[in-house]
Scaffold this active site. Structure first.
Site, PDB file in Angstrom:
ATOM      1  N   GLU A 173       0.888  -1.166   0.000  1.00  0.00           N
ATOM      2  CA  GLU A 173       0.000   0.000   0.000  1.00  0.00           C
ATOM      3  C   GLU A 173       0.922   1.210   0.000  1.00  0.00           C
ATOM      4  OE1 GLU A 173      -3.178  -0.146  -0.203  1.00  0.00           O
ATOM      5  OE2 GLU A 173      -3.511  -2.270   0.207  1.00  0.00           O
ATOM      6  N   CYS A 184      -3.180   8.552   3.359  1.00  0.00           N
ATOM      7  CA  CYS A 184      -2.830   8.046   2.033  1.00  0.00           C
ATOM      8  C   CYS A 184      -3.971   8.237   1.047  1.00  0.00           C
ATOM      9  CB  CYS A 184      -2.463   6.576   2.121  1.00  0.00           C
ATOM     10  SG  CYS A 184      -3.733   5.606   2.940  1.00  0.00           S
TER      11      CYS A 184
HETATM   12  P1  NAP Z   1       8.231   5.104   4.626  1.00  0.00           P
HETATM   13  O1  NAP Z   1       9.310   6.063   4.922  1.00  0.00           O
HETATM   14  O2  NAP Z   1       8.258   4.379   3.348  1.00  0.00           O
HETATM   15  O3  NAP Z   1       8.228   4.093   5.861  1.00  0.00           O
HETATM   16  C1  NAP Z   1       7.271   3.075   5.952  1.00  0.00           C
HETATM   17  C2  NAP Z   1       7.795   1.950   6.824  1.00  0.00           C
HETATM   18  O4  NAP Z   1       8.883   1.308   6.175  1.00  0.00           O
HETATM   19  C3  NAP Z   1       8.315   2.403   8.175  1.00  0.00           C
HETATM   20  O5  NAP Z   1       7.966   1.437   9.147  1.00  0.00           O
HETATM   21  C4  NAP Z   1       9.817   2.439   7.962  1.00  0.00           C
HETATM   22  O6  NAP Z   1      10.540   2.279   9.158  1.00  0.00           O
HETATM   23  C5  NAP Z   1       9.999   1.249   7.068  1.00  0.00           C
HETATM   24  N1  NAP Z   1      11.226   1.245   6.277  1.00  0.00           N
HETATM   25  C6  NAP Z   1      11.894   2.313   5.774  1.00  0.00           C
HETATM   26  N2  NAP Z   1      12.955   1.882   5.057  1.00  0.00           N
HETATM   27  C7  NAP Z   1      12.945   0.529   5.127  1.00  0.00           C
HETATM   28  C8  NAP Z   1      13.789  -0.493   4.602  1.00  0.00           C
HETATM   29  N3  NAP Z   1      14.835  -0.202   3.839  1.00  0.00           N
HETATM   30  N4  NAP Z   1      13.477  -1.780   4.872  1.00  0.00           N
HETATM   31  C9  NAP Z   1      12.413  -2.098   5.621  1.00  0.00           C
HETATM   32  N5  NAP Z   1      11.584  -1.170   6.146  1.00  0.00           N
HETATM   33  C10 NAP Z   1      11.842   0.123   5.894  1.00  0.00           C
HETATM   34  O7  NAP Z   1       6.794   5.803   4.701  1.00  0.00           O
HETATM   35  P2  NAP Z   1       6.218   6.775   5.827  1.00  0.00           P
HETATM   36  O8  NAP Z   1       6.912   8.074   5.682  1.00  0.00           O
HETATM   37  O9  NAP Z   1       6.188   6.116   7.163  1.00  0.00           O
HETATM   38  O10 NAP Z   1       4.696   6.908   5.389  1.00  0.00           O
HETATM   39  C11 NAP Z   1       4.215   7.878   4.500  1.00  0.00           C
HETATM   40  C12 NAP Z   1       3.874   7.243   3.172  1.00  0.00           C
HETATM   41  O11 NAP Z   1       3.033   6.115   3.365  1.00  0.00           O
HETATM   42  C13 NAP Z   1       3.089   8.189   2.285  1.00  0.00           C
HETATM   43  O12 NAP Z   1       3.667   8.189   1.019  1.00  0.00           O
HETATM   44  C14 NAP Z   1       1.688   7.581   2.242  1.00  0.00           C
HETATM   45  O13 NAP Z   1       0.994   7.821   1.049  1.00  0.00           O
HETATM   46  C15 NAP Z   1       1.946   6.142   2.447  1.00  0.00           C
HETATM   47  N6  NAP Z   1       0.783   5.497   3.050  1.00  0.00           N
HETATM   48  C16 NAP Z   1       0.035   4.650   2.292  1.00  0.00           C
HETATM   49  C17 NAP Z   1      -1.081   4.039   2.862  1.00  0.00           C
HETATM   50  C18 NAP Z   1      -1.934   3.089   2.069  1.00  0.00           C
HETATM   51  O14 NAP Z   1      -2.727   2.384   2.660  1.00  0.00           O
HETATM   52  N7  NAP Z   1      -1.786   3.034   0.777  1.00  0.00           N
HETATM   53  C19 NAP Z   1      -1.426   4.298   4.193  1.00  0.00           C
HETATM   54  C20 NAP Z   1      -0.639   5.170   4.918  1.00  0.00           C
HETATM   55  C21 NAP Z   1       0.475   5.778   4.341  1.00  0.00           C
HETATM   56  P3  NAP Z   1      11.123   3.555   9.951  1.00  0.00           P
HETATM   57  O15 NAP Z   1       9.964   4.366  10.379  1.00  0.00           O
HETATM   58  O16 NAP Z   1      11.844   2.928  11.085  1.00  0.00           O
HETATM   59  O17 NAP Z   1      12.004   4.277   8.985  1.00  0.00           O
END
Ligand code: NAP
Length: 532
Positions: free
Chosen positions: A265, A304
């Site tokens: 997602e 999102c």
């Molecule tokens: P993110 O930076 O991609 O992080 C998401 C998760 O991935 C966090 O738990 C992060 O951990 C982890 N992560 C980061 N790098 C990783 C790696 N190399 N390997 C494994 N895990 C890793 O996203 P975010 O800033 O938290 O969230 C915002 C984004 O999420 C927005 O773009 C939004 O659109 C999207 N979103 C989508 C939905 C949906 O249902 N489609 C819902 C909510 C949000 P850390 O926090 O420890 O870095």
């Protein structure tokens, strides 16, 4: 002042502290209040025995969960609901402190989680004593019907790993765990670090209540390092976050070599489309304006599903710009503890910087129709808070835009996009390359049929609104457990929720072929997976 605690992880049926911070702070990360800057807690996943964590979940919790019927597991979901209800006030306090959200925004996360769980408890109860799900009828493979096939769904004998985004620490866990646990698959959740506290606390409450077999629900706070290395062929991973992180994850051998399944997602350029009939002064115009302003400000636009592109016939552009700006100007921004505040802060100063960069990126091609930050007074919030007022940008000629169709600014920001005719509006919405949701606004329900179907192949959800549903509609950005959540293409290609459809991801489908008597015997302790 109390000393911020190091939040423990729960793995292999035990609470374990990660290696605490060293003098340079490399092993633990601070969680902060985005309004006051106060340090609230620390997290660390360093030093955990991840092999033991996955093995225990897979080999001890999984069989114990699957010894229960679907109906019994549904009952456990009801017990989780009761536990979360009992601790709701604490969750609101954590959300205020760690996410900077006003109570109505915390509700989207916390009460949304509880509602989703209770919906799955009800849906699961209808599966009764079954231990197997049937997928379709028996089909003869021989002319005389002696040799037949039936498709069955069995819970995958692995672990469900959730890697979650910062914006929904409560709902993000439970909207996934509801269907995983109902399926009989143990869960390991790694919340986003910045808001991990609420997830960790909810897991702690459910563990303390002794509802689930030991090891069915684990939480790891901090770095995700090493988690995917433990993913085996029968495990599933559900990721929510940015498209960039998703791309990194997808390249991991867990998926490319071991064929574990991953549901993504990711981010999304959702649209709302005002149909040509919905001129200013008509009810559908007002519904559109209200929803765009609401979507920009609920959770400070950190959803999102939030509307990023608000599309209007070019002849209605000025009226829509004025009406949306007028609503945005009423948004009181600041410290969520002050009752006059309607919109809290972004999740962190770092995120505020990212959003400001995103706005500047869009401003290279879009005009600024409203910027609440020009004379902003943030209530009870200092200069270093992560507060940001709404910003409405505009592109009268939407087709000439490039960045607006490509850039998700994850904050209280949307762009008003002009279109010439409805075919162009459909084409512009699809320039998002696949989105979670599009909403349509018209005074004529039937007029929405053609665009609804034209947009359905690029959107996980199409939300069509006319005046007859003014009081009953569920909202553009609200994810209802009865409806599919996810979207093709850029949105990640994932599917979650959608009632019992969500169970499929946590099952393995197998075609069992054999004598008619054997295939008939498969129906013992089994139930057909309902269509909704
Ligand atoms: P993110 O930076 O991609 O992080 C998401 C998760 O991935 C966090 O738990 C992060 O951990 C982890 N992560 C980061 N790098 C990783 C790696 N190399 N390997 C494994 N895990 C890793 O996203 P975010 O800033 O938290 O969230 C915002 C984004 O999420 C927005 O773009 C939004 O659109 C999207 N979103 C989508 C939905 C949906 O249902 N489609 C819902 C909510 C949000 P850390 O926090 O420890 O870095």
């Amino acid at each position: 002042m109390r000393t911020p605690a190091l939040l423990e992880n729960y793995v292999a049926g035990q609470w374990v502290a990660g290696t605490p911070g060293t003098s340079n702070g490399s092993a633990s990360t601070a969680l902060t209040d985005p309004v006051t800057g106060e340090t609230l807690a620390f997290v660390s996943s360093a030093g955990l025995d991840l092999d033991a964590a996955f093995t225990y979940a897979r080999e001890t919790a999984g069989p114990a969960l699957r010894a229960l019927s679907y109906g019994e597991r549904a009952q456990r979901l009801s017990q989780i609901v009761a536990t979360l209800q009992a601790n709701r006030d604490d969750y609101y306090a954590i959300a205020t402190a760690n996410s900077g959200t006003v109570a109505t925004d915390s509700a989207v996360d916390i009460d949304g989680a509880i509602y989703t769980l209770s919906t799955y408890a009800k849906l699961g109860a209808a599966l009764g004593d079954a231990h197997t799900l049937l997928d379709g009828a028996t089909v003869p493979l021989a002319k005389d019907g002696s040799f037949t096939v039936r498709h069955v769904l069995r819970p995958t004998p692995g672990v469900a790993l959730f890697i979650n985004a910062f914006n929904f620490p409560a709902w993000g866990l439970w909207e996934k765990a509801a269907s995983a646990l109902l399926a009989g698959v143990p869960v390991i959740v790694k919340p986003a670090t910045s808001t991990a506290w609420l997830t960790q606390r909810m897991v702690a409450d459910v563990v303390a209540a002794g509802i689930l077999p030991p090891g069915s629900l684990s939480v790891i706070c901090g770095s995700a390092a090493g988690l995917l290395d433990r993913i085996g062929p029968f495990d599933v991973v559900s990721f929510t976050g940015s498209a960039d992180t998703a791309a990194t994850l997808r390249a991991h051998p867990a998926f490319t070599q071991r064929s574990a399944r991953i549901n993504v997602e990711a981010d999304s350029l959702n649209s709302a489309v005002l149909l040509p009939d919905a001129a200013s002064g008509t009810p559908a115009f007002d519904q559109f304006v209200r929803e765009v302003a609401r979507e920009m400000t609920v959770k400070s636009g950190q959803k999102c599903t939030a509307i990023r592109r608000a599309m209007v016939p070019v002849e209605h552009f000025d009226a829509a710009a004025a009406a949306i700006a007028e609503r945005l100007a009423r948004t009181v921004v600041g410290n969520p503890r002050n009752e006059s505040v309607k919109m809290g802060s972004l999740v962190s100063e770092a995120q505020k910087r990212v959003v400001l960069e995103g706005i500047a990126h869009l401003q290279a091609e879009a005009e600024t129709l409203y910027d609440g930050n020009r004379d902003a007074v943030f209530v009870d919030a200092g200069p270093h808070s992560a507060c940001l007022a709404p910003v409405l940008l505009g592109m009268r000629d939407g087709a000439a835009g490039q960045r607006v169709h490509e850039t998700e600014v994850f904050g209280p920001v949307a762009t008003l996009v002009g279109y010439r005719d409805i075919d162009e509006a459909v084409a512009l919405a699809k320039r998002g390359q696949g989105s979670l949701v599009v909403s349509l606004y018209s005074n004529d329900a039937a007029a929405m049929r053609t665009p609804a179907l034209a947009l359905a192949d690029a959107h996980g959800r199409v939300h069509a609104i006319d005046p007859s549903v003014a009081k009953t509609q569920t909202g553009h950005g609200n994810v209802m457990p009865q409806s599919l959540h996810g979207g093709p293409g850029r949105a990640g290609g994932g599917e979650e929720l959608g009632g019992l459809r969500a169970l499929r991801f946590y099952h393995v489908r197998s075609a069992v072929q054999g004598p008619a008597a054997l295939v008939e015997a498969l129906t013992q302790d089994a139930v057909e997976l309902p269509k909704s």
